[in-house]
Design a protein around this motif. Structure first.
Motif, mmCIF file in Angstrom:
data_model
loop_
_atom_site.group_PDB
_atom_site.id
_atom_site.type_symbol
_atom_site.label_atom_id
_atom_site.label_comp_id
_atom_site.label_asym_id
_atom_site.label_seq_id
_atom_site.Cartn_x
_atom_site.Cartn_y
_atom_site.Cartn_z
ATOM 1 N N ASN A 72 1.541 17.029 -0.451
ATOM 2 C CA ASN A 72 1.233 15.501 0.461
ATOM 3 C C ASN A 72 0.583 15.756 1.656
ATOM 4 O OD1 ASN A 72 2.118 13.215 1.916
ATOM 5 N ND2 ASN A 72 2.322 12.481 0.357
ATOM 6 N N THR A 74 0.190 13.630 4.143
ATOM 7 C CA THR A 74 0.461 13.732 5.209
ATOM 8 C C THR A 74 1.666 14.735 5.343
ATOM 9 O OG1 THR A 74 0.231 11.785 4.739
ATOM 10 C CG2 THR A 74 1.871 11.492 6.529
ATOM 11 N N VAL A 75 2.122 15.085 4.916
ATOM 12 C CA VAL A 75 3.720 15.674 4.930
ATOM 13 C C VAL A 75 3.278 17.103 5.478
ATOM 14 C CG1 VAL A 75 5.440 17.484 3.921
ATOM 15 C CG2 VAL A 75 5.077 15.223 3.771
ATOM 16 N N LYS A 126 10.972 11.256 1.579
ATOM 17 C CA LYS A 126 9.492 11.128 1.511
ATOM 18 C C LYS A 126 8.590 10.031 1.571
ATOM 19 C CE LYS A 126 8.171 15.289 -0.298
ATOM 20 N NZ LYS A 126 6.982 16.442 -0.741
ATOM 21 N N ILE A 130 7.163 8.466 5.024
ATOM 22 C CA ILE A 130 5.442 8.203 5.560
ATOM 23 C C ILE A 130 5.403 6.456 5.860
ATOM 24 C CG2 ILE A 130 3.598 7.156 4.379
ATOM 25 C CD1 ILE A 130 3.732 9.751 3.569
ATOM 26 N N LYS A 131 6.796 5.895 5.352
ATOM 27 C CA LYS A 131 7.104 4.589 5.922
ATOM 28 C C LYS A 131 7.028 4.072 7.272
ATOM 29 C CE LYS A 131 6.851 -0.181 5.286
ATOM 30 N NZ LYS A 131 5.712 -0.790 4.925
ATOM 31 N N GLN A 134 3.821 4.791 9.103
ATOM 32 C CA GLN A 134 2.980 3.658 9.127
ATOM 33 C C GLN A 134 3.537 2.236 9.861
ATOM 34 O OE1 GLN A 134 3.382 2.312 5.262
ATOM 35 N NE2 GLN A 134 1.342 3.887 4.097
ATOM 36 N N LYS A 164 -2.658 8.052 13.617
ATOM 37 C CA LYS A 164 -1.987 9.159 12.646
ATOM 38 C C LYS A 164 -1.470 10.131 13.650
ATOM 39 C CE LYS A 164 -2.178 7.064 8.846
ATOM 40 N NZ LYS A 164 -0.620 6.311 8.168
#
Length: 227
Positions: A72, A74-75, A126, A130-131, A134, A164
């Motif tokens: 991932n 983002t991770v 996860k 992610i949420k 956001q 981000k």
């Protein structure tokens, strides 16, 4: 005068050389980027476009280019922001422990909740991660500009990459501002869960930033100076 002319000529040549090296690459321009995604490879086979590139020179894939279902982006990016002094193994273990703490916390809420509410409780760490990012990602930021001896706070639109970074940095800094007895993964898990449910310090920090941008909207016409 001739010495000055020689010096200027050498300086110009050196600057031109630096500009040329700025775009220098190990691979020539005719090398194409690697296609490592299996779905894209399958689409190329179906459309027969693979015949056009099968004999072309291809650049080697970088370390983050993978088609693994466990990867991932983002991770991986968040792990790099946690990392200090190049110790990526420690950063990965801290984030993994954070995910385990989130899982345990959510399972406790799940078993204690009423049967009608259990479907609303998210158990995947996860998805929560992610949420949460956001939810705390800002859409505006403040840039300082000095004009006529006065410092103006100018609200400007923030780019996606910058937004981000700011969101992830807020979460990490909030997790670091803790008591000595609280381990970093435990505090980070709490901040992520709070951000997932749109509460907590990081959410308030985002709202405060947007309020400050709204309060200084009269100076928005200076934003071109910060472009």
């Amino acid at each position: 005068m001739s010495n000055l002319r020689v010096f200027v000529t050498k300086t110009i040549n050196l600057l031109n050389l630096c500009n040329n090296q700025r775009h220098y690459s190990v691979f020539p321009l005719h090398y194409i980027k690697p296609i490592y995604n299996k779905e894209e490879q399958q689409n190329l086979r179906i459309s027969n476009e693979i015949k056009e590139i099968v004999h072309k020179s291809i650049k080697p894939a970088i370390t983050t280019d993978t088609c693994s279902v466990f990867y991932n982006d983002t991770v991986n990016r968040f792990t790099n922001y946690i990392m200090r002094k190049g110790n990526k193994q420690l950063a990965r273990s801290l984030l993994q422990e954070t995910f385990e703490t989130i899982k345990i916390t959510q399972l406790k809420h799940y078993h204690q909740a009423d049967p009608s509410q259990k479907s609303n409780i998210e158990l995947d760490p996860k998805v929560i991660f992610i949420k949460a990012i956001q939810n705390v990602t800002p859409i505006l930021e403040i840039k300082n500009h000095k004009k006529g001896g006065i410092n103006y706070k100018i609200p400007v639109a923030i780019s996606e990459n910058r937004a981000k970074f700011v969101a992830m940095n807020w979460l990490i800094q909030a997790a670091k501002n803790k008591e000595r007895s609280i381990h970093f993964p435990r505090q980070l898990a709490k901040e992520l869960i709070d951000a997932f449910y749109k509460r907590g310090r990081v959410i308030m920090k985002k709202h405060d930033l947007h309020k400050e941008c709204d309060a200084n909207r009269a100076y928005a016409h200076f934003r071109w100076l910060k472009g």
